[in-house]
Design a protein around this motif. Structure first.
Motif, PDB file in Angstrom:
ATOM      1  N   THR A  93      66.612   1.656  18.197  1.00 32.89           N
ATOM      2  CA  THR A  93      67.611   2.375  17.419  1.00 32.89           C
ATOM      3  C   THR A  93      67.458   2.169  15.914  1.00 32.89           C
ATOM      4  OG1 THR A  93      69.130   0.522  17.856  1.00 32.89           O
ATOM      5  CG2 THR A  93      69.373   2.501  19.216  1.00 32.89           C
TER       6      THR A  93
ATOM      7  N   MET B  45      66.655   8.248  22.800  1.00 32.92           N
ATOM      8  CA  MET B  45      67.881   7.615  22.324  1.00 32.92           C
ATOM      9  C   MET B  45      68.830   8.607  21.670  1.00 32.92           C
ATOM     10  SD  MET B  45      66.528   3.966  20.900  1.00 32.92           S
ATOM     11  CE  MET B  45      66.481   2.565  22.064  1.00 32.92           C
ATOM     12  N   GLY B  46      68.505   9.903  21.744  1.00 34.01           N
ATOM     13  CA  GLY B  46      69.403  10.936  21.250  1.00 34.01           C
ATOM     14  C   GLY B  46      69.244  11.305  19.786  1.00 34.01           C
TER      15      GLY B  46
ATOM     16  N   TRP C 165      72.641   6.352  30.034  1.00 30.15           N
ATOM     17  CA  TRP C 165      72.706   5.412  28.902  1.00 30.15           C
ATOM     18  C   TRP C 165      73.250   6.104  27.659  1.00 30.15           C
ATOM     19  CZ3 TRP C 165      66.975   3.489  29.595  1.00 30.15           C
ATOM     20  CH2 TRP C 165      66.898   2.683  30.753  1.00 30.15           C
ATOM     21  N   ASN C 166      72.831   7.355  27.433  1.00 29.12           N
ATOM     22  CA  ASN C 166      73.291   8.080  26.251  1.00 29.12           C
ATOM     23  C   ASN C 166      74.748   8.514  26.365  1.00 29.12           C
ATOM     24  OD1 ASN C 166      71.108   8.997  24.016  1.00 29.12           O
ATOM     25  ND2 ASN C 166      70.082   8.608  25.965  1.00 29.12           N
ATOM     26  N   ARG C 167      75.249   8.586  27.568  1.00 26.82           N
ATOM     27  CA  ARG C 167      76.675   8.856  27.750  1.00 26.82           C
ATOM     28  C   ARG C 167      77.497   7.569  27.736  1.00 26.82           C
ATOM     29  NH1 ARG C 167      77.368  14.074  28.628  1.00 26.82           N
ATOM     30  NH2 ARG C 167      75.873  15.301  29.862  1.00 26.82           N
TER      31      ARG C 167
ATOM     32  N   GLY D 233      75.113   5.743  23.416  1.00 29.45           N
ATOM     33  CA  GLY D 233      75.491   6.996  22.775  1.00 29.45           C
ATOM     34  C   GLY D 233      75.920   6.893  21.329  1.00 29.45           C
TER      35      GLY D 233
ATOM     36  N   ASN E  65      76.747  10.088  19.467  1.00 30.15           N
ATOM     37  CA  ASN E  65      77.174  10.745  20.712  1.00 30.15           C
ATOM     38  C   ASN E  65      76.865  12.247  20.734  1.00 30.15           C
ATOM     39  OD1 ASN E  65      78.536   8.451  22.128  1.00 30.15           O
ATOM     40  ND2 ASN E  65      79.805   8.493  20.271  1.00 30.15           N
TER      41      ASN E  65
END
Length: 224
Positions: free
Chosen positions: A42, A74-75, A103-105, A109, A114
């Motif tokens: 991250t 990781m979004g 994991w992202n929810r 997130g 988010n």
């Protein structure tokens, strides 16, 4: 310094191995079980942001723009695409590993803001290659951050995406004057030539893993 702790595992379909989500304070890492190093962190997402920014800036002014992201990770690419596009855009993200979506929810997130909660986001579980074949002319931009780039690391089947057949499928899935953007951990002159042979015009951009201008050098191909 605190050590990373494993807080989640997720099997990779068809591979027989698993991804692991680790946390150290407010830092997260995704790794392949039994392999050295990490896939994502991250604190190092500058090139993932750039993938979306470079692609979306070319199509953001279109009405009802629709884009595809291959690989949720990781979004951060998803979040950057949403920031770059208007309120009527649709951002489809294809993710092979259901656990990554979970994991992202959940605990991961917030790191990217988010983005799965944004009403413009559409999640498709499964292989992005299947989605490309099902939707010819479906997208203004396609962003691929699958595996380690043209040389697969986590899953042999990913190599198809970067083959002439996979690149042709991506070309067919683009709308007129669309753009295909591909992330890679490093340079690959043979892949650049492969894109050209399929019929793309190619621009190569070097970006850094960490902004501003720090971290490893990664490569993004923009193909038109």
């Amino acid at each position: 310094m605190a050590k990373f702790e494993v807080i989640g595992t997720a099997g990779i379909p068809g591979k027989g191995s698993e991804l692991r989500l680790l946390r150290r304070n407010d830092e997260f890492s995704i790794r392949i079980a039994g392999s050295p190093g990490e896939l994502m962190n991250t604190r190092l997402h500058g090139s993932e942001d750039a993938l979306a920014e470079l692609a979306c800036e070319r199509v953001a002014g279109r009405a009802e723009v629709r884009v595809l992201i291959g690989g949720l990770g990781m979004g951060f690419t998803l979040a950057a695409a949403l920031r770059s596009l208007g309120g009527h855009a649709e951002v489809v993200v294809a993710e092979l590993v259901p656990g990554v979506v979970e994991w992202n929810r959940g605990p991961l997130g917030a790191a990217a803001g988010n983005p799965l909660d944004d009403p413009r986001t559409r999640v498709r579980l499964g292989d992005v290659g299947e989605l490309l074949r099902r939707e010819p002319g479906g997208f203004d931009a396609i962003m691929l951050d699958v595996d380690n780039g043209p040389e697969g690391l986590t899953r042999r089947e990913n190599d198809w995406l970067y083959s002439p057949e996979g690149l042709s499928a991506a070309q067919e899935a683009l709308r007129p004057d669309g753009v295909l953007a591909i992330w890679s951990a490093g340079q690959d002159p043979a892949f650049s030539e492969r894109l050209r042979r399929v019929g793309f015009l190619v621009e190569e951009v070097t970006v850094r893993a960490h902004r501003p201008g720090k971290g490893a050098k990664h490569r993004i191909w923009l193909a038109f």
